[in-house]
Design a protein around this motif. Structure first.
Motif, mmCIF file in Angstrom:
data_model
loop_
_atom_site.group_PDB
_atom_site.id
_atom_site.type_symbol
_atom_site.label_atom_id
_atom_site.label_comp_id
_atom_site.label_asym_id
_atom_site.label_seq_id
_atom_site.Cartn_x
_atom_site.Cartn_y
_atom_site.Cartn_z
ATOM 1 N N PRO A 3 38.909 47.581 31.971
ATOM 2 C CA PRO A 3 39.791 46.469 31.603
ATOM 3 C C PRO A 3 39.098 45.512 30.626
ATOM 4 O O PRO A 3 37.873 45.400 30.628
ATOM 5 N N LYS A 4 39.905 44.852 29.817
ATOM 6 C CA LYS A 4 39.380 43.874 28.855
ATOM 7 C C LYS A 4 39.662 42.465 29.381
ATOM 8 O O LYS A 4 40.808 42.174 29.745
ATOM 9 N N VAL A 5 38.634 41.647 29.395
ATOM 10 C CA VAL A 5 38.855 40.271 29.858
ATOM 11 C C VAL A 5 38.308 39.262 28.859
ATOM 12 O O VAL A 5 37.291 39.502 28.201
ATOM 13 N N LEU A 6 39.014 38.146 28.775
ATOM 14 C CA LEU A 6 38.589 37.024 27.931
ATOM 15 C C LEU A 6 37.978 35.960 28.829
ATOM 16 O O LEU A 6 38.597 35.534 29.812
ATOM 17 N N ALA A 13 24.794 33.253 33.770
ATOM 18 C CA ALA A 13 24.576 34.648 33.364
ATOM 19 C C ALA A 13 24.840 35.641 34.498
ATOM 20 O O ALA A 13 25.438 36.698 34.283
ATOM 21 N N GLU A 14 24.413 35.273 35.690
ATOM 22 C CA GLU A 14 24.563 36.194 36.821
ATOM 23 C C GLU A 14 26.026 36.613 37.018
ATOM 24 O O GLU A 14 26.318 37.785 37.260
ATOM 25 N N ALA A 15 26.931 35.660 36.900
ATOM 26 C CA ALA A 15 28.349 35.954 37.105
ATOM 27 C C ALA A 15 28.894 36.806 35.956
ATOM 28 O O ALA A 15 29.672 37.736 36.174
ATOM 29 N N LEU A 16 28.447 36.499 34.747
ATOM 30 C CA LEU A 16 28.906 37.283 33.588
ATOM 31 C C LEU A 16 28.428 38.726 33.695
ATOM 32 O O LEU A 16 29.158 39.668 33.372
ATOM 33 N N GLU A 17 27.180 38.905 34.157
ATOM 34 C CA GLU A 17 26.642 40.257 34.302
ATOM 35 C C GLU A 17 27.464 41.068 35.293
ATOM 36 O O GLU A 17 27.741 42.243 35.084
ATOM 37 N N GLN A 18 27.867 40.426 36.368
ATOM 38 C CA GLN A 18 28.707 41.089 37.375
ATOM 39 C C GLN A 18 30.022 41.549 36.748
ATOM 40 O O GLN A 18 30.480 42.667 36.979
ATOM 41 N N LEU A 19 30.577 40.664 35.937
ATOM 42 C CA LEU A 19 31.845 40.972 35.271
ATOM 43 C C LEU A 19 31.660 42.137 34.289
ATOM 44 O O LEU A 19 32.484 43.047 34.211
ATOM 45 N N LYS A 21 29.698 44.571 34.401
ATOM 46 C CA LYS A 21 29.540 45.873 35.055
ATOM 47 C C LYS A 21 30.873 46.617 35.118
ATOM 48 O O LYS A 21 30.904 47.829 35.178
ATOM 49 N N HIS A 22 31.960 45.834 35.175
ATOM 50 C CA HIS A 22 33.268 46.448 35.410
ATOM 51 C C HIS A 22 34.252 46.302 34.256
ATOM 52 O O HIS A 22 35.275 46.959 34.248
ATOM 53 N N CYS A 23 33.964 45.395 33.328
ATOM 54 C CA CYS A 23 34.956 45.081 32.295
ATOM 55 C C CYS A 23 34.315 44.974 30.916
ATOM 56 O O CYS A 23 33.115 44.737 30.807
ATOM 57 N N ASP A 24 35.126 45.106 29.889
ATOM 58 C CA ASP A 24 34.697 44.734 28.547
ATOM 59 C C ASP A 24 34.982 43.245 28.389
ATOM 60 O O ASP A 24 36.135 42.824 28.484
ATOM 61 N N VAL A 25 33.924 42.479 28.191
ATOM 62 C CA VAL A 25 34.060 41.025 28.190
ATOM 63 C C VAL A 25 34.067 40.486 26.767
ATOM 64 O O VAL A 25 33.161 40.760 25.985
ATOM 65 N N ARG A 299 30.830 32.784 40.386
ATOM 66 C CA ARG A 299 30.902 33.977 41.233
ATOM 67 C C ARG A 299 32.300 34.160 41.789
ATOM 68 O O ARG A 299 32.845 35.259 41.793
ATOM 69 N N LEU A 300 32.875 33.067 42.258
ATOM 70 C CA LEU A 300 34.202 33.139 42.877
ATOM 71 C C LEU A 300 35.276 33.480 41.833
ATOM 72 O O LEU A 300 36.171 34.293 42.099
ATOM 73 N N ALA A 301 35.167 32.872 40.654
ATOM 74 C CA ALA A 301 36.151 33.163 39.598
ATOM 75 C C ALA A 301 36.065 34.642 39.201
ATOM 76 O O ALA A 301 37.093 35.289 38.952
ATOM 77 N N VAL A 302 34.846 35.176 39.160
ATOM 78 C CA VAL A 302 34.659 36.594 38.836
ATOM 79 C C VAL A 302 35.205 37.469 39.973
ATOM 80 O O VAL A 302 35.906 38.455 39.730
ATOM 81 N N ASP A 303 34.912 37.103 41.209
ATOM 82 C CA ASP A 303 35.443 37.855 42.361
ATOM 83 C C ASP A 303 36.970 37.895 42.331
ATOM 84 O O ASP A 303 37.576 38.940 42.554
ATOM 85 N N ASN A 304 37.575 36.738 42.076
ATOM 86 C CA ASN A 304 39.041 36.655 42.005
ATOM 87 C C ASN A 304 39.587 37.598 40.929
ATOM 88 O O ASN A 304 40.524 38.353 41.168
ATOM 89 N N LEU A 305 38.960 37.531 39.764
ATOM 90 C CA LEU A 305 39.423 38.321 38.623
ATOM 91 C C LEU A 305 39.294 39.819 38.896
ATOM 92 O O LEU A 305 40.237 40.592 38.709
ATOM 93 N N LEU A 306 38.104 40.219 39.366
ATOM 94 C CA LEU A 306 37.858 41.644 39.616
ATOM 95 C C LEU A 306 38.769 42.174 40.718
ATOM 96 O O LEU A 306 39.277 43.290 40.636
ATOM 97 N N ALA A 307 38.985 41.360 41.754
ATOM 98 C CA ALA A 307 39.829 41.802 42.860
ATOM 99 C C ALA A 307 41.200 42.221 42.342
ATOM 100 O O ALA A 307 41.669 43.324 42.618
ATOM 101 N N VAL A 308 41.815 41.358 41.551
ATOM 102 C CA VAL A 308 43.165 41.672 41.063
ATOM 103 C C VAL A 308 43.131 42.921 40.179
ATOM 104 O O VAL A 308 43.962 43.828 40.331
#
Ligand code: GLV
Ligand code: GLV
Length: 326
Positions: A3-6, A13-19, A21-25, A299-308
């Protein structure tokens, strides 16, 4: 396909790295909000957006991003998002409650103490060489301990502010959409009070209500007139809860003793005359701005985004009506 996310601003950085892993940021590398045009362009091919409270996310923007599947707001407040339009399109909107409660309550107390004891005002005078030396009648403020604290909006943050008041032996009264269960009132030593009564009694009126059309200018000229001339207004919630022009007049005319503001009607602009007043403390929307809290929000914003995006229910969904997804 990933998935592509804006991501509309740089985040820890830690939260962005998590994102990543799963998305094109697509990250806004510039240290400023995206312009409307940039947002409209960069949303076009995105499956998700991680937005700030400074980004207006309305129906037009949602139409510009036809693949959009989730709006993850990096804030507890979500008045920057047209939730009704998102719900109509079946797009989950998420926020970051809980993790910023204590930091925002701390900042609220910084403003209470600063306004009442004239810390920032005294700092300005001291630096400017205007300190006459210890003086019996100079820079007198008002006691915080033993005073009456009036809390408007008894959600998580309002309750965290109330808990801190116990250490100052304060009487706590509150007004809220929903009254707390009796045992919780007892635990917080807070009593429910109709709004007008609260305004008349409180030495400190602190706002913790969400902003919506219904709470626009909740504090206007009439409300300010009900407050004691010795009372302070504290706002760490949202600027437009207060009629800022009316507040400037009330502060200028000494209708109330002072104010502590962290939020403004048209951030980062200030109402005319506000910055010239000495009886107001102005902090620049710092409620959640600690290293620890901003990391947890990310972290929470990334968790929310990835979950959906992964078809799971997000930890903090604002618009329940869109779940389960059709
Ligand atoms: C900050 O103002 C927030 O809503 O998180
Ligand atoms: C925010 O977290 C609130 O509910 O007050």
């Amino acid at each position: 396909m990933r998935p592509k996310v804006l991501v509309t601003r740089k985040l820890p950085a830690e939260a962005l790295e998590q994102l990543e892993k799963h998305c094109d940021v697509d990250l806004n590398e510039a240290d400023r909000p995206l312009t409307r045009q940039e947002l409209m362009r960069r949303i076009r091919d995105k499956d998700g957006i991680l937005s700030m409270l400074t980004d207006r996310i309305d129906g037009e923007l949602m139409d510009a991003g036809p693949n959009l599947k989730v709006i993850s707001n990096y804030a507890v407040g979500f008045n920057n998002i047209d939730v009704k339009e998102a719900t109509r399109r079946g797009i989950p909107v998420t926020n970051t409650p809980g993790v910023l409660t204590e930091s925002t309550a701390d900042l609220t107390w910084a403003l209470i103490m600063d306004a009442a004891r004239r810390v920032s005002e005294g700092d300005r005078a001291t630096r400017a060489g205007r300190w006459p030396g210890w003086s019996p009648m100079w820079m007198l403020g008002r006691d915080v301990h033993g005073a009456t604290l009036g809390i408007i909006g008894m959600g998580r943050i309002g309750r965290a502010v109330a808990r801190r008041a116990r250490g100052f032996d304060m009487r706590v009264i509150y007004f809220s959409r929903t009254r707390l269960p009796e045992e919780e009132e007892r635990a917080l030593r807070a009593s429910y009070c109709p709004l007008q009564e609260l305004l008349r009694q409180a030495d400190f009126v602190s706002l913790h209500a969400p902003y919506s059309e219904a709470t626009h200018h909740l504090i206007g000229p009439e409300e300010l007139a009900m407050m004691k001339p010795t009372a302070y207004l504290i706002n760490t919630a949202r600027g437009p809860l207060v009629d800022e022009q009316a507040l400037v007049r009330a502060l200028r005319e000494g209708q109330i003793a002072g104010a502590g503001l962290d939020v403004y009607e048209r951030e980062p602009e200030l109402a005319e005359g506000l910055a010239e007043l000495d009886n107001v403390v102005l902090s620049p929307h710092l409620g959640s701005s600690t290293w620890q809290t901003r990391l947890q929000m990310a972290r929470l914003a990334v968790d929310n985004l990835l979950a959906v995006l992964q078809g799971r229910r997000p930890p903090h969904l604002v618009n329940e009506a869109v779940w389960p997804r059709k």
